[in-house]
Design a protein around this motif. Structure first.
Motif, PDB file in Angstrom:
ATOM      1  N   TRP A 176       6.868   2.237  10.859  1.00 40.87           N
ATOM      2  CA  TRP A 176       5.885   2.774   9.877  1.00 40.87           C
ATOM      3  C   TRP A 176       4.935   2.850   9.156  1.00 40.87           C
ATOM      4  N   ASP A 177       4.207   3.690   9.880  1.00 34.27           N
ATOM      5  CA  ASP A 177       2.901   4.352   8.792  1.00 34.27           C
ATOM      6  C   ASP A 177       3.493   5.566   8.498  1.00 34.27           C
TER       7      ASP A 177
ATOM      8  N   SER B  70      -2.216  -6.936  12.722  1.00 32.17           N
ATOM      9  CA  SER B  70      -3.053  -6.464  13.756  1.00 32.17           C
ATOM     10  C   SER B  70      -3.159  -7.455  15.026  1.00 32.17           C
TER      11      SER B  70
ATOM     12  N   THR C 229      -0.823  -6.647   8.414  1.00 33.71           N
ATOM     13  CA  THR C 229      -0.314  -5.524   7.683  1.00 33.71           C
ATOM     14  C   THR C 229       0.636  -5.718   6.695  1.00 33.71           C
ATOM     15  N   THR C 230       1.477  -6.038   6.682  1.00 26.69           N
ATOM     16  CA  THR C 230       2.750  -6.217   5.754  1.00 26.69           C
ATOM     17  C   THR C 230       2.971  -7.941   5.021  1.00 26.69           C
TER      18      THR C 230
ATOM     19  N   ASP D 148       0.632  -1.954   0.195  1.00 29.59           N
ATOM     20  CA  ASP D 148      -0.288  -0.328  -0.081  1.00 29.59           C
ATOM     21  C   ASP D 148       1.059   0.757   0.049  1.00 29.59           C
TER      22      ASP D 148
ATOM     23  N   THR E 238       1.094   7.468   7.299  1.00 28.84           N
ATOM     24  CA  THR E 238       0.125   8.554   6.811  1.00 28.84           C
ATOM     25  C   THR E 238      -0.655   8.713   8.061  1.00 28.84           C
ATOM     26  N   SER E 239       0.022   7.941   9.540  1.00 26.49           N
ATOM     27  CA  SER E 239       0.332   8.386  10.781  1.00 26.49           C
ATOM     28  C   SER E 239       1.595   9.300  11.556  1.00 26.49           C
TER      29      SER E 239
ATOM     30  N   ARG F 210       2.300   2.798   2.232  1.00 22.85           N
ATOM     31  CA  ARG F 210       2.692   3.714   3.497  1.00 22.85           C
ATOM     32  C   ARG F 210       3.164   2.860   4.469  1.00 22.85           C
ATOM     33  N   HIS F 211       3.462   1.331   4.128  1.00 21.20           N
ATOM     34  CA  HIS F 211       4.549   1.330   5.310  1.00 21.20           C
ATOM     35  C   HIS F 211       5.759   1.148   5.272  1.00 21.20           C
TER      36      HIS F 211
ATOM     37  N   LEU G 274       4.503   2.178  14.565  1.00 21.26           N
ATOM     38  CA  LEU G 274       3.990   1.148  14.356  1.00 21.26           C
ATOM     39  C   LEU G 274       3.756  -0.195  15.490  1.00 21.26           C
TER      40      LEU G 274
END
Length: 154
Positions: free
Chosen positions: A54-55, A142, A120-121, A38, A57-58, A40-41, A83
């Motif tokens: 790391w994210d 998660s 997530t990854t 995605d 978007t956060s 984002r990670h 994260l």
């Protein structure tokens, strides 16, 4: 303060991103891998024997240690939120050189093999002990931390 580049968002390990009792001064980063899942990670490998996820978007805003603008004023620093972190070195490793994570790599081509919707990854590789030890890890998810996937030795 460092000179800022427009659009730059630093990945900076802060006291929030290390476990209690860990030395923040040995958390220097050696490698970085982007997730193709995605975009984002980001996964980073550090001198303290940990990988951090790391994210992008956060973010959290901080003016402490912000970059200098062209006019000399301090710019706010947008710090990416860490994260998760995972110790990927042996607890028996005592020398800094053998604890250092020198390589991280997402294995995006194996993303479909995870079969987990809470993943997530994709799975990833780490290199420690000057890349003499390469470890294959399951995905970040998660529900649980990644586990090392042991390969048979010849």
């Amino acid at each position: 303060p460092t000179a800022g580049v427009p659009g730059m968002i630093p990945l900076k390990v802060t006291a929030e991103d290390v476990d209690e009792g860990d030395d923040l001064t040995v958390a220097g980063s050696n490698d970085l891998a982007w997730s193709n899942r995605d975009a984002r990670h980001v996964l980073t490998g550090h001198d303290d024997g940990k990988v951090r996820l790391w994210d992008l978007t956060s973010t959290r805003t901080s003016t402490a240690g912000g970059a200098e603008s062209a006019g000399g004023g301090e710019l706010p620093s947008f710090l990416i939120r860490c994260l998760a972190q995972l110790n990927v070195t042996s607890t028996a490793a005592s020398a800094v050189q053998s604890k250092r994570v020198t390589r991280v790599l997402f294995l995006s081509q194996y993303e479909d093999s995870t079969n987990s919707k809470d993943s997530t990854t994709p799975p990833f590789l780490t290199g420690t002990d000057a890349n003499r030890t390469i470890t294959l890890w399951s995905s970040f998810s998660s529900g649980s931390a990644p586990a090392d996937i042991r390969m048979p030795r010849r």
